[in-house]
Every structure is written in C-alpha cells, then in structure tokens.
Design an enzyme around this catalytic site. Structure first.
Site, PDB file in Angstrom:
ATOM      1  N   GLY A   1       0.424  -1.755   0.314  1.00  0.00           N
ATOM      2  CA  GLY A   1      -0.343  -0.085   0.220  1.00  0.00           C
ATOM      3  C   GLY A   1       0.603   1.523   0.151  1.00  0.00           C
TER       4      GLY A   1
ATOM      5  CG  ASP B   1      -6.938  -0.040  -5.514  1.00  0.00           C
ATOM      6  OD1 ASP B   1      -5.940   0.762  -6.634  1.00  0.00           O
ATOM      7  OD2 ASP B   1      -7.912  -0.739  -5.993  1.00  0.00           O
ATOM      8  CD1 TRP B   2      -9.335  -1.775  -1.741  1.00  0.00           C
ATOM      9  CD2 TRP B   2     -11.006  -2.399  -0.603  1.00  0.00           C
ATOM     10  NE1 TRP B   2      -9.913  -2.945  -2.626  1.00  0.00           N
ATOM     11  CE2 TRP B   2     -10.802  -3.351  -1.997  1.00  0.00           C
ATOM     12  CE3 TRP B   2     -12.511  -2.449  -0.196  1.00  0.00           C
ATOM     13  CZ2 TRP B   2     -11.808  -4.239  -1.615  1.00  0.00           C
ATOM     14  CZ3 TRP B   2     -13.010  -3.653   0.477  1.00  0.00           C
ATOM     15  CH2 TRP B   2     -12.625  -4.554  -0.760  1.00  0.00           C
ATOM     16  CB  ALA B   3      -8.184   5.250   0.351  1.00  0.00           C
TER      17      ALA B   3
ATOM     18  N   GLY C   1     -12.102   9.068   0.006  1.00  0.00           N
ATOM     19  CA  GLY C   1     -12.081  10.715  -0.162  1.00  0.00           C
ATOM     20  C   GLY C   1     -10.775  10.871  -0.965  1.00  0.00           C
ATOM     21  N   GLY C   2      -9.462  11.166   0.132  1.00  0.00           N
ATOM     22  CA  GLY C   2      -8.569  11.704  -0.721  1.00  0.00           C
ATOM     23  C   GLY C   2      -7.473  11.991   0.765  1.00  0.00           C
TER      24      GLY C   2
ATOM     25  NE  ARG D   1     -13.529   9.248   8.896  1.00  0.00           N
ATOM     26  CZ  ARG D   1     -12.661   8.457   8.676  1.00  0.00           C
ATOM     27  NH1 ARG D   1     -11.933   7.679   8.938  1.00  0.00           N
ATOM     28  NH2 ARG D   1     -12.530   8.981   6.961  1.00  0.00           N
TER      29      ARG D   1
ATOM     30  CD  GLU E   1      -6.167   0.138   9.248  1.00  0.00           C
ATOM     31  OE1 GLU E   1      -7.490  -0.585   9.475  1.00  0.00           O
ATOM     32  OE2 GLU E   1      -5.935  -0.059   7.542  1.00  0.00           O
TER      33      GLU E   1
ATOM     34  CB  SER F   1      -5.853   6.404   6.539  1.00  0.00           C
ATOM     35  OG  SER F   1      -6.127   6.591   5.692  1.00  0.00           O
TER      36      SER F   1
END
Length: 509
Positions: free
Chosen positions: A15, A47-49, A51-52, A279, A358, A374
């Site tokens: 990642g 790859d799944w992120a 928002g930004g 969140r 992470e 992140s």
C-alpha cells in the site's frame, strides 16, 4: 528449506506506506524487496481509499488542532508535529512531482472539506483517490532498479536472532508455473511491516478481504510492543448490506444529510457540527437511530451527486440502489488506530524492525482518526522509515529461521471458514461499536479457545490459511484485552457500562 534470499530492506506490504518505505530506501541506494500476499500488488487497502489525502496548505497549525481534537485527548503531539511538518513536502515531492497523481481541479487543486476538518484541505480524485495514487506508485517502483516485487507472497513469521528481526519467512504462490513454496527465508538488514488493517476480523468492513492483522500479530508474537489496540474505528456511512461499500466522508462534506426511517434529520441532536462531527460520534448516532427506527439513509439531494461522485453513483447503480431516495447506511469496521508501537521514524521496540501504515501505532490518531489522514500518515511514515532503514546500513544477517511443518494447503473442508465465522461473530457481538466489560471478558475466552484450536492443528502442518487464522485470533485477543483493561470511553472505544462502573461502590478496584 528453500534457498534464502537477502536484501538490504524487506518491505511487507504494497500500500501507500509500503511503497513510501520502498521508494525512500531505494533512493538511498539500498536494495529493496517488496513482498505482498495479494495476488496483485494493487489489491491493498490503499486502493480502496476514497475520500482523499489531507495536506496542510499554508496552515499546518490548524490541521494539527483538528487531528488532536479528533483524537479525543489520546493523540501524541510530537507525532502530529512530525506529520504536519512533512505533509506538504511529501505530497508535492512524491504524489505531484514524482507520480503525477491527477488530483481534481482545473486551475489549481480542488481542496475538499470533510468531517471534523475546520478548513478545505483535502486533495482527491473523484471518490477513488487511493486507486489513483497506488497505480502510479507501483509502476514507478516496478521500474526502479533497486526494487524487486513479489506478489502472492505472504509473510508467515518474522525471523529473530537475539532480540533483533533479521527477516521473514514467506509463503509463495508464484504465477509463473513454478511450484509453491512455504518457509522461504528472506534475510534483511531491516524489515518494514506495512501489512494494513484488521477488517477481516469483522463481518462488515471497508477493508479488502485478507486484512487479517498479520503485521500486528507477527510483531506481537516476536515480542514487539503493541499499544492502543482498543481504538478500532467504525466508519459511520457504509452501504447497509452484508457486502458493504464505503460512502465517503466527502459526500457529507459537500452537504449530504443523514435521516432516519421517519425522514428526520438527527445529527444536530447529537453534535453541534451535525453531519461533520467526528467519526466516532456520527457512527454511534447512526447506530442508535438505525436501532430505534429501523433504517438510516444518506440524503444526497443537496448536491449534484452523480456529477461530483460518479464512482459512488456507479457503485449504487451496480447494487440497484436508487440514490435519489437516499443511500441506506450503517457503521462498519474501518481502521485500527492503534497497532505496533513506533517512534517518529517508524522504529518498533525490536531492533531492525519498522512498522508503518495501519499496522503501526504512530500516535497520530489517538482514540479516533481524522478523515483523510490515513494516506498522509502512511506516506510520511513510510518515507521516514524507509530512509532510516536504508541509512542504518546493516548487512543482512542470515540466521536459523524457525522450522515449519510440511506445506499442506488442503485443510479439511470448511475448517478455515468455520473458524473465521466464529471469530467474526464474537468480534461483532462483543468487541464492536459499543462494549461492556462482561462482553469483552466473554470475547477473550472464546478467542483464546479458538487460537488454541488453530495452534493445535498447526503443529502438524503449514498453511497460509492457518497462519492468517492465527494472526486474526492474536489481534482479536489484543483488541479485546486492551478494551477490557480500559474502562474509560474515548473516541472510537466506547464503554457503554462506563457510567455504571463509575457509580459502583468498588469501581476501580
């Protein structure tokens, strides 16, 4: 035993954090081997992120304040200083100048604002930012003369020698037609864990399958310190389905509203920032309203949804969701804020071992991660760790790796699936969004027994599935134990029995 491989820096994971570490080490002239258990290196959480990636623009202090506020008093100011201090340079050097990531914006960048951010500072590409970062990053590394990559190569265990980590044992399933190999030792001057998250411990997660907490488990079993494991973040707006997809925070940042089954907007009753609250606050509110009324929908009518978020509109269409009537949402597991304890350059408590992304507890997130930090944390700590690992200039030190049993890929039918079902059930029911001491004790008992069953089976054979089960059970235990030992709610660790414990006469004894 297969012949050993040696490298200056071994990176486990592909990642943004692993890529950052590999790039920085390669720039220093080190030989780098990147190993990922994914069949394609791009099959990473990055790859799944959606928002930004947050950056500081011209006001690092305001980003620092927002991160510390979201962390609910548990973030490390020194770590946050390191993040905001490197943010602008890292983004410009790597993402803009080196990779040419096509961030949105026709004349200059289009900075977005998301929940709990006091300003618009988030660079994005549609709602698929991670995908547009990781592809160019992997292609750049693939062309670098100092970097080699191994896909479908899972790390089974770290190799240690007198308290130092000297490499890792890999399980390889090469696509070239060569035979699969288990127990392939890779010896390295430094090893960097960048193995991602823990989403596979829960039935519903925004992580890709295979997120079994491998780096945290391997480090813990090798003796590394793991901290803040109780802080598991649940994203408030994932599609309400057994197979969820994330509905980015950016959608609420652009004006989308949360409504319960009665059509009532409820977030102003829970927090002054309403839909843009941290969140953890939004996730608990969504769960409460869903329990009370039966459903929560994200009302996207205030924005031009299909134009601003075409990827999400397409995802809705693929699932038969009419977003014009609102998107059904519910919280689901998203991010581990704790992990392997590291300093500001990614060093763990074990010599020669680094952790980034992470799987690492940098201290930036504290009890709750701020939206779109992140990717930034992974990039900054990856670069710092890679440069430091290469600068240590330690030659690979071959040692005696642990002995593995013969490879046995043929587990009894349903063995792994049944154990994972049990694990996910106990994590969902007892170590989820709302927790009690009794539930956490019950979870620890179930997880200990499950790990014992897996360990007993693993004494006679070796299988990647067994090691992933072991890792998931180890991490589940770490989370449940840390949550049980922390009676105070903070951020995404919510003890629903906290008030009762404070009122009890023997509280704290």
């Amino acid at each position: 035993m297969t012949d050993a491989t040696t490298t200056d820096v071994l990176v486990l994971g592909s990642g943004i954090a692993g890529c950052g570490a590999a790039l920085a080490a390669a720039r220093e002239g080190a030989s780098v081997l990147v190993a990922t258990k994914a069949q394609q290196p791009a099959d990473a959480s990055t790859d799944w992120a959606q928002g930004g990636i947050a950056t500081t623009r011209d006001d690092p202090e305001s980003l620092k304040r927002d991160i510390l506020a979201a962390g609910d008093g548990e973030a490390d100011p020194e770590a946050v200083d390191a993040l905001v201090g490197d943010a602008a340079a890292a983004v410009e050097d790597v993402l803009v100048d080196t990779l040419g990531v096509p961030f949105d914006g026709e004349e200059g960048f289009d900075y977005a604002r998301e929940a709990a951010h006091s300003a618009a500072r988030i660079l994005h590409v549609d709602a698929a930012t991670g995908h547009h970062i990781l592809g160019p990053f992997l292609r750049h590394l693939d062309a670098h003369e100092n970097v080699d990559m191994l896909e479908d190569a899972a790390a089974l265990d770290l190799i240690t020698d007198e308290g130092a980590v000297t490499g890792a044992l890999l399980d390889r399933n090469p696509r070239t037609g060569d035979r699969a190999e288990t127990g392939v030792p890779v010896f390295a001057g430094s090893t960097v864990l960048a193995t991602g998250g823990i989403g596979d411990l829960y039935r519903r997660s925004t992580n890709p399958r295979g997120s079994t907490g491998d780096g945290v488990a391997m480090a813990a079993l090798a003796g590394a310190d793991v901290t803040d494991a109780e802080y598991v973040q649940f994203h408030p707006t994932a599609y309400d389905d057994a197979d969820p997809f994330l509905v980015s925070e950016a959608v609420r940042g652009e004006g989308a509203l949360l409504r319960n089954a009665d059509g009532e907007r409820f977030m102003p009753d829970y927090h002054e920032d309403a839909e843009l609250a941290p969140r953890d606050v939004v996730a608990r509110a969504v769960a409460a309203e869903r329990d009370a009324t039966g459903e929560v929908r994200l009302d996207v009518s205030p924005l031009a949804f299909a134009e601003e978020f075409p990827g999400l509109a397409e995802a809705c269409a693929d699932r038969g969701v009419d977003w014009e009537t609102g998107i059904p949402v519910a919280p689901c597991e998203h991010f581990l804020c704790g992990g392997v304890a590291v300093d500001t350059v990614g060093r763990t408590s074990l010599d020669r071992l680094f952790a980034v992304g992470e799987c690492a507890r940098t201290g930036v997130h504290g009890a709750n991660r701020l939206a779109s930090t992140s990717l930034l944390e992974g990039l900054v700590w990856g670069l710092r760790a890679g440069e430091t690992a290469a600068g240590d200039d330690r030659a690979p030190a071959p040692s005696e790796p642990p002995e593995l049993r013969d490879r046995d890929p043929d587990l009894p039918d349903g063995f792994a699936a049944e154990k994972f079902r049990r694990l996910r059930r106990v994590m969902d029911e007892h170590v989820g969004l709302r927790r009690t001491g009794a539930d956490l004790q019950r979870a620890q008992g179930v997880l200990r027994r499950l790990k014992g069953e897996v360990d007993s089976y693993a004494r006679t054979r070796t299988s990647r599935d067994l090691y992933q089960l072991r890792n998931a059970a180890v991490v589940g235990l770490l989370i449940a134990r840390a949550a049980g030992e922390n009676p105070e709610s903070a951020g995404c660790h919510h003890r629903s029995d906290e008030a009762a414990a404070e009122e009890a006469p023997d509280a704290g004894h």
